[in-house]
Design an enzyme around this catalytic site. Sequence first.
Site, PDB file in Angstrom:
ATOM      1  N   ALA A 110       0.853  -1.194   0.000  1.00  0.00           N
ATOM      2  CA  ALA A 110       0.000   0.000   0.000  1.00  0.00           C
ATOM      3  C   ALA A 110       0.887   1.242   0.000  1.00  0.00           C
ATOM      4  CB  ALA A 110      -0.921   0.001   1.223  1.00  0.00           C
ATOM      5  N   LEU A 111       0.284   2.352  -0.373  1.00  0.00           N
ATOM      6  CA  LEU A 111       0.986   3.628  -0.387  1.00  0.00           C
ATOM      7  C   LEU A 111       0.419   4.535   0.695  1.00  0.00           C
ATOM      8  CD1 LEU A 111       1.127   3.951  -4.233  1.00  0.00           C
ATOM      9  CD2 LEU A 111       3.143   4.099  -2.756  1.00  0.00           C
ATOM     10  N   GLU A 133      -0.295  -6.628  -8.429  1.00  0.00           N
ATOM     11  CA  GLU A 133      -1.689  -6.557  -7.989  1.00  0.00           C
ATOM     12  C   GLU A 133      -2.606  -6.789  -9.188  1.00  0.00           C
ATOM     13  OE1 GLU A 133      -2.596  -2.995  -5.861  1.00  0.00           O
ATOM     14  OE2 GLU A 133      -1.253  -3.465  -4.181  1.00  0.00           O
ATOM     15  N   ASP A 145     -10.172  -1.467  -7.194  1.00  0.00           N
ATOM     16  CA  ASP A 145      -9.751  -2.843  -6.977  1.00  0.00           C
ATOM     17  C   ASP A 145     -10.898  -3.750  -7.397  1.00  0.00           C
ATOM     18  OD1 ASP A 145      -7.368  -1.945  -5.998  1.00  0.00           O
ATOM     19  OD2 ASP A 145      -7.893  -2.189  -3.889  1.00  0.00           O
ATOM     20  N   HIS A 191      -5.820   5.660  -5.334  1.00  0.00           N
ATOM     21  CA  HIS A 191      -7.184   5.570  -4.810  1.00  0.00           C
ATOM     22  C   HIS A 191      -7.669   6.911  -4.272  1.00  0.00           C
ATOM     23  CE1 HIS A 191      -8.115   1.274  -5.146  1.00  0.00           C
ATOM     24  NE2 HIS A 191      -6.854   1.039  -4.853  1.00  0.00           N
ATOM     25  N   SER A 197      -1.504   7.621  -2.959  1.00  0.00           N
ATOM     26  CA  SER A 197      -2.193   6.484  -3.569  1.00  0.00           C
ATOM     27  C   SER A 197      -3.139   6.947  -4.670  1.00  0.00           C
ATOM     28  CB  SER A 197      -3.007   5.726  -2.511  1.00  0.00           C
ATOM     29  OG  SER A 197      -3.869   4.784  -3.120  1.00  0.00           O
ATOM     30  N   HIS A 236      -5.845  -4.419  -9.210  1.00  0.00           N
ATOM     31  CA  HIS A 236      -5.829  -2.952  -9.193  1.00  0.00           C
ATOM     32  C   HIS A 236      -5.717  -2.414 -10.622  1.00  0.00           C
ATOM     33  CE1 HIS A 236      -4.655   1.040  -7.318  1.00  0.00           C
ATOM     34  NE2 HIS A 236      -4.284   1.201  -8.576  1.00  0.00           N
TER      35      HIS A 236
END
Length: 285
Positions: free
Chosen positions: A146-147, A204, A161, A154, A152, A207
Amino acid sequence: MKKWGFLLLVVISMGITLADRFEFFKDKVEIKHFEPDHKLDESTELVEIRKELVYQGNLLLVNNEYPVHKESIKSDVVNLFEHRELTEGYRLLDSEIYLSEEVANAFSEMIDAAGDEGVRYFSINSGFRDFNEQNVLYQQMGSSLALPAGHSEHNLGLSLDVGSTQMKMSEAPEGKWIEKNAWKYGFILRYPKDKTHITGIEYEPWHIRYVGLPHSAIIQEKNFALEEYIDYLKEEKNLTATVNGEEYTVTYYHIKTSSAIKVPKNSIYEISGNNIDGVIVTEIK
């Protein structure tokens, strides 16, 4: 009877050949460099570059080095649970899945196409996240998965996702279909298996990130991570891309060397920043 049998065989063979040609055409991408004409004419005009343009659009590079800016967040983020017309053909993990409406429409188109091929067990497990939600996730999962908040995708509203309701995406037909076909609908697999040394994030398969056409097609054709594509645009500066017979021009402008950009008056175009130092103009011919 033998004559009719022979003719039938010829017709079937022609049908297979035409089908193969159609499939080839459907996935065809051609990319060329071009030398721009800097002169203005009656079909073009100049648009002033504002600094905030660098931090807006579908081509923003967001990672550990380049953070999300306030103006980077998509303005059309909606709760998908409250817009059921956008969620036909797939499931939502819960009632708090948010996403850019533009991206949700592109995703719906992609899901319809997958369904036509018998791949139909998709879900969205996560979409847009605010900084607080991203920070909690980062603390739980760590830097390899994760960031941090503000770094991110997101946090933009452009990424989601995607899951399979049947099995893990790394094994599911849905995951394989996404990896092969998502580019046709403007999406890229943001963290591919062979690009961890560039993205800094483990593979991923769930993603995906919306960048739009023709950018997703070029990224797929060149086997780029987004980081590589942004560098490629800065180096090439001017290119044409033909995707399934549709022609696009893509032009990069460095903000320090250009105070204005040339855009067409009579055709469709988009302007996106790269979140670093310039903007990209994409024109549909």
